[in-house]
Write an enzyme that holds these catalytic residues in place. Structure first.
Site, PDB file in Angstrom:
ATOM      1  N   ASP A 483      40.071  27.370  35.124  1.00  0.00           N
ATOM      2  CA  ASP A 483      39.802  27.956  36.450  1.00  0.00           C
ATOM      3  C   ASP A 483      41.080  27.802  37.272  1.00  0.00           C
ATOM      4  O   ASP A 483      41.568  26.682  37.473  1.00  0.00           O
ATOM      5  CB  ASP A 483      38.632  27.232  37.124  1.00  0.00           C
ATOM      6  CG  ASP A 483      38.182  27.926  38.391  1.00  0.00           C
ATOM      7  OD1 ASP A 483      37.035  28.449  38.422  1.00  0.00           O
ATOM      8  OD2 ASP A 483      38.998  28.013  39.357  1.00  0.00           O
ATOM      9  N   ASN A 491      44.948  35.032  46.813  1.00  0.00           N
ATOM     10  CA  ASN A 491      44.484  36.351  47.281  1.00  0.00           C
ATOM     11  C   ASN A 491      44.775  36.533  48.761  1.00  0.00           C
ATOM     12  O   ASN A 491      45.299  37.585  49.160  1.00  0.00           O
ATOM     13  CB  ASN A 491      42.970  36.485  47.053  1.00  0.00           C
ATOM     14  CG  ASN A 491      42.647  37.102  45.697  1.00  0.00           C
ATOM     15  OD1 ASN A 491      43.500  37.735  45.096  1.00  0.00           O
ATOM     16  ND2 ASN A 491      41.428  36.897  45.225  1.00  0.00           N
ATOM     17  N   ASP A 500      45.426  39.996  41.181  1.00  0.00           N
ATOM     18  CA  ASP A 500      45.168  40.675  39.886  1.00  0.00           C
ATOM     19  C   ASP A 500      46.333  40.449  38.931  1.00  0.00           C
ATOM     20  O   ASP A 500      46.139  40.145  37.753  1.00  0.00           O
ATOM     21  CB  ASP A 500      44.977  42.183  40.102  1.00  0.00           C
ATOM     22  CG  ASP A 500      43.579  42.506  40.623  1.00  0.00           C
ATOM     23  OD1 ASP A 500      42.760  41.571  40.723  1.00  0.00           O
ATOM     24  OD2 ASP A 500      43.315  43.697  40.935  1.00  0.00           O
ATOM     25  N   GLU A 526      38.134  34.190  38.305  1.00  0.00           N
ATOM     26  CA  GLU A 526      39.383  33.555  37.884  1.00  0.00           C
ATOM     27  C   GLU A 526      39.090  32.495  36.849  1.00  0.00           C
ATOM     28  O   GLU A 526      39.835  31.549  36.656  1.00  0.00           O
ATOM     29  CB  GLU A 526      40.128  33.013  39.115  1.00  0.00           C
ATOM     30  CG  GLU A 526      39.761  31.641  39.640  1.00  0.00           C
ATOM     31  CD  GLU A 526      38.376  31.530  40.276  1.00  0.00           C
ATOM     32  OE1 GLU A 526      37.518  32.393  40.022  1.00  0.00           O
ATOM     33  OE2 GLU A 526      38.142  30.549  41.004  1.00  0.00           O
TER      34      GLU A 526
HETATM   35  N1  GTP Z   1      42.505  39.210  42.925  1.00  0.00           N
HETATM   36  C1  GTP Z   1      41.344  38.933  42.365  1.00  0.00           C
HETATM   37  N2  GTP Z   1      40.610  37.932  42.897  1.00  0.00           N
HETATM   38  C2  GTP Z   1      39.414  37.589  42.334  1.00  0.00           C
HETATM   39  C3  GTP Z   1      38.943  38.269  41.203  1.00  0.00           C
HETATM   40  N3  GTP Z   1      37.739  37.721  40.833  1.00  0.00           N
HETATM   41  C4  GTP Z   1      37.472  36.714  41.740  1.00  0.00           C
HETATM   42  N4  GTP Z   1      38.502  36.641  42.660  1.00  0.00           N
HETATM   43  C5  GTP Z   1      38.661  35.726  43.760  1.00  0.00           C
HETATM   44  O1  GTP Z   1      38.877  34.451  43.281  1.00  0.00           O
HETATM   45  C6  GTP Z   1      38.499  33.575  44.314  1.00  0.00           C
HETATM   46  C7  GTP Z   1      37.845  32.346  43.782  1.00  0.00           C
HETATM   47  O2  GTP Z   1      37.802  31.448  44.810  1.00  0.00           O
HETATM   48  P1  GTP Z   1      36.973  30.169  44.807  1.00  0.00           P
HETATM   49  O3  GTP Z   1      35.820  30.260  43.774  1.00  0.00           O
HETATM   50  O4  GTP Z   1      36.566  29.834  46.148  1.00  0.00           O
HETATM   51  O5  GTP Z   1      37.927  29.015  44.238  1.00  0.00           O
HETATM   52  P2  GTP Z   1      39.439  28.724  44.493  1.00  0.00           P
HETATM   53  O6  GTP Z   1      39.943  29.416  45.686  1.00  0.00           O
HETATM   54  O7  GTP Z   1      40.185  29.095  43.196  1.00  0.00           O
HETATM   55  O8  GTP Z   1      39.418  27.251  44.637  1.00  0.00           O
HETATM   56  P3  GTP Z   1      39.223  26.205  43.539  1.00  0.00           P
HETATM   57  O9  GTP Z   1      38.602  26.853  42.308  1.00  0.00           O
HETATM   58  O10 GTP Z   1      38.363  25.200  44.117  1.00  0.00           O
HETATM   59  O11 GTP Z   1      40.618  25.727  43.244  1.00  0.00           O
HETATM   60  C8  GTP Z   1      37.657  34.372  45.261  1.00  0.00           C
HETATM   61  O12 GTP Z   1      38.287  34.522  46.512  1.00  0.00           O
HETATM   62  C9  GTP Z   1      37.410  35.676  44.598  1.00  0.00           C
HETATM   63  O13 GTP Z   1      37.358  36.714  45.529  1.00  0.00           O
HETATM   64  C10 GTP Z   1      39.721  39.320  40.663  1.00  0.00           C
HETATM   65  O14 GTP Z   1      39.400  39.923  39.674  1.00  0.00           O
HETATM   66  N5  GTP Z   1      40.926  39.561  41.293  1.00  0.00           N
END
Ligand code: GTP
Length: 604
Positions: A483, A491, A500, A526
């Site tokens: 992860d 983002n 992406d 992610e």
């Molecule tokens: N650019 C992009 N962002 C994505 C995609 N799928 C999920 N996300 C973003 O990935 C982010 C995941 O954030 P969180 O689950 O809060 O976790 P984090 O910010 O990585 O924090 P931690 O996992 O705690 O380190 C979200 O803001 C989603 O919008 C994708 O395919 N592309």
């Protein structure tokens, strides 16, 4: 001296000729009696008789004898017949039996067109005349003394005797008459009669054969020209025996009528014209001349009507008109020939033959052409030859039809073959396209579109088979769950598209670091997961190695570059585990890693 001898000779020849002419002109019966004996056979009386025309037709023997006494009997001047005359023609001749036994002879009339024949005979100088021939076409055929399509009489002349004859020839009410007779020994006559009938039977049989072949051809080819030809040939089968007298001799023995000849003639003309229209394709190729043909067809129908109504004058007029119009067909045929039609060429020839036959008959009847074997039989032979010529053309027509059919079949087969090949090619192409589309669809169904890695569903499937295999073989297997740390911040900071790119770069980097047999997939936003066949220590080493690889990933986001890290949760499979259970444990380990500060790997 020599000159005067020659002159004297000339003068004596001249005097002899003058005397001869004087004698022959003055004698009431200048022609000597025709000598006969037991060798007399097929002997024509022509040149041995004189004729007298009785315009009213009612003259009796006594009137004819008076005409002879008045020297009104003259030599027949025309070659063929006396021409179309009303009334009757009387002929007078003598026969002298030079043999030493009585002669019994048949006297055969030379043509088939006569309606009445009367004959009188007497022993020259002493006895009275007796009736030796009294024949009429109007009488039933069965009543004839000698069965023959032409009139035949019987005479008897004693040894050394000279007999005098008066014969009356008449066609009622007006007609063509050739006042000639042929002398025959009865047995020779019967022999020649059978030869003649055989010849006619062969010609008519040939026509019948042509008719049958045309009919069969019509049904086989379904071309109406063959039916028209059948009708024409059949009409000829009927007309010739009728015109020559055989129909009355063998079929209508008790009911003679001239209209049967006109009727069969009309039908034949009609059939010939209908066939000519078809054969020469005049409706399309010579439309203006076609109208003339219609006129001729109409005339032939009128002729048939006149024959059925038994209107003799009308029938004669229409028949003459029909024959006079016949050359029009030659013009049409020549025109079609000029247009390049083979049928036109054949028909020009065939019609020329036919018209020549009818022409010969006309000239003979009018007295311009000698009445002999050729001028008597040429019309029927010409009519037959016409059919033979057309038959050949029909054969060629059939041959061409077959050829064009074969050609059409060949090109059809070729087209079919080409179409088949084309179809096979298209089918193959479509099949390939479909396979490709299916493969693409399948790939899409199990691939994550952003990274090109396996998706969640595909991961479960592949990981399950790895799991089963490892459980079966008692091998170790580990699940590494990734992860990306603070991805939301990435983002938010660099934009979603940069996020992406980060995901794509991460996927590509990890993929290049693992084995082909390893199962790597993106299972969430992610979140990534890796299934490997490994002991716990190796799994942990791998996780650490990949974590470090991630630390070195640089993402190009426009003017700035950024880096990121990943946390990894590791779980080992145990007996009777399911993928979900292992994933749950890995997820928990990941949660631990996050909780402990991220960018680290934790074993469950
Ligand atoms: N650019 C992009 N962002 C994505 C995609 N799928 C999920 N996300 C973003 O990935 C982010 C995941 O954030 P969180 O689950 O809060 O976790 P984090 O910010 O990585 O924090 P931690 O996992 O705690 O380190 C979200 O803001 C989603 O919008 C994708 O395919 N592309």
């Amino acid at each position: 001296m020599l000159k005067s001898i020659v002159r004297v000779k000339h003068i004596s020849v001249l005097i002899f000729i003058l005397l001869f002419q004087l004698v022959t002109a003055n004698l009431a019966f200048a022609l000597p009696a025709l000598k006969i004996d037991n060798t007399t056979n097929n002997q024509r009386l022509e040149g041995h008789f004189k004729i007298w025309h009785d315009p009213a037709g009612g003259a009796l023997l006594s009137d004819a004898r008076q005409a002879a006494a008045d020297d009104r009997f003259k030599t027949l001047e025309s070659k063929g017949s006396t021409g179309s005359k009303s009334g009757a023609i009387w002929s007078r001749f003598q026969l002298h039996n030079t043999g030493d036994s009585p002669q019994r002879l048949f006297l055969e009339y030379v043509d088939h067109q006569l309606v009445f024949l009367d004959g009188y005979q007497r022993n020259y100088g002493n006895s009275e005349f007796k009736l030796v021939a009294h024949q009429s076409m109007l009488e039933p055929f069965s009543e004839r003394l000698i069965s023959h399509p032409r009139f035949v009489s019987f005479v008897e002349i004693g040894a050394g005797e000279t007999h005098e004859f008066y014969f009356r020839f008449a066609s009622d009410p007006k007609g063509f008459v050739y006042p000639d007779l042929r002398l025959w020994q009865p047995d020779k006559f019967r022999y020649v009669q059978s030869i003649e009938q055989l010849g006619i039977a062969l010609l008519v049989g040939g026509l019948l054969l042509i008719a049958i072949i045309a009919l069969v051809g019509g049904f086989a080819i379904k071309d109406r020209i063959y039916f028209a030809y059948f009708f024409y040939a059949l009409a000829k089968v009927i007309v010739w025996p009728t015109v020559l007298g055989y129909t009355h001799m063998y079929v209508l023995r008790d009911s003679f009528h001239w209209s049967y000849m006109s009727l069969s003639g009309g039908i034949t003309i009609f059939a010939g014209l209908v066939f000519a229209r078809e054969f020469l394709d005049t409706a399309k190729k010579t439309p203006r001349l076609d109208k003339l043909l219609w006129l001729m067809i109409f005339n032939s129908l009128l002729l048939i009507g006149a024959a059925l109504m038994r209107d003799s004058a009308m029938a004669t007029g229409l028949m003459t008109l029909a024959l006079l119009l016949y050359p029009i067909i030659s013009v049409i045929a020549l025109r079609r020939w000029a247009q390049g039609s083979t049928n036109g060429m054949v028909y020009s020839l065939a019609w020329l033959i036919l018209v020549s036959g009818l022409f010969a008959q006309g000239l003979r009847d009018l007295g311009f052409v000698e009445h002999n074997f050729v001028s008597y039989y040429w019309p029927i032979v010409a009519s037959y030859l016409e059919m033979i010529a057309i038959s050949l053309a029909m054969g060629v027509h059939l041959y061409r039809l077959r050829q064009s059919k074969e050609l059409a079949e060949k090109s059809y087969r070729h087209r079919l073959e080409t179409t088949k090949e084309e179809l096979e090619r298209v089918v193959l192409e479509r099949t390939k396209e479909l396979q490709l589309a299916k493969q693409t669809a399948e790939l899409e169904a199990r691939t994550d579109s952003l990274t090109g890695l396996r998706n969640r569903r595909s991961f479960f499937k592949d990981a399950q088979s790895m799991l089963s295999s490892c459980q079966r073989n008692r091998q170790s297997m580990a699940i590494l769950m990734f992860d990306i740390d603070h991805f939301k911040t990435i983002n938010d900071t660099h934009g979603h598209s940069s996020g992406d790119v980060a995901l794509q770069t991460f996927a590509a980097s990890i993929s290049s670091e693992i084995r082909e047999s390893d199962i790597f997939a993106r299972i969430g936003g992610e979140e990534f997961v890796l299934a490997i066949r490994a002991e716990i220590a190796v799994a942990h080493q791998s996780a650490e190695r990949l974590r470090k690889v991630t630390e070195h990933i640089y993402v190009n986001a426009g003017v700035v570059q950024f880096k990121f890290t990943t946390s990894i949760g590791i779980a080992m499979i145990e007996d009777d585990d399911t993928i979900e259970q292992v994933l749950n444990r890995a997820d928990k380990a990941l949660y631990q890693a996050k909780r402990l500060g991220r960018n680290r790997s934790m074993v469950a």
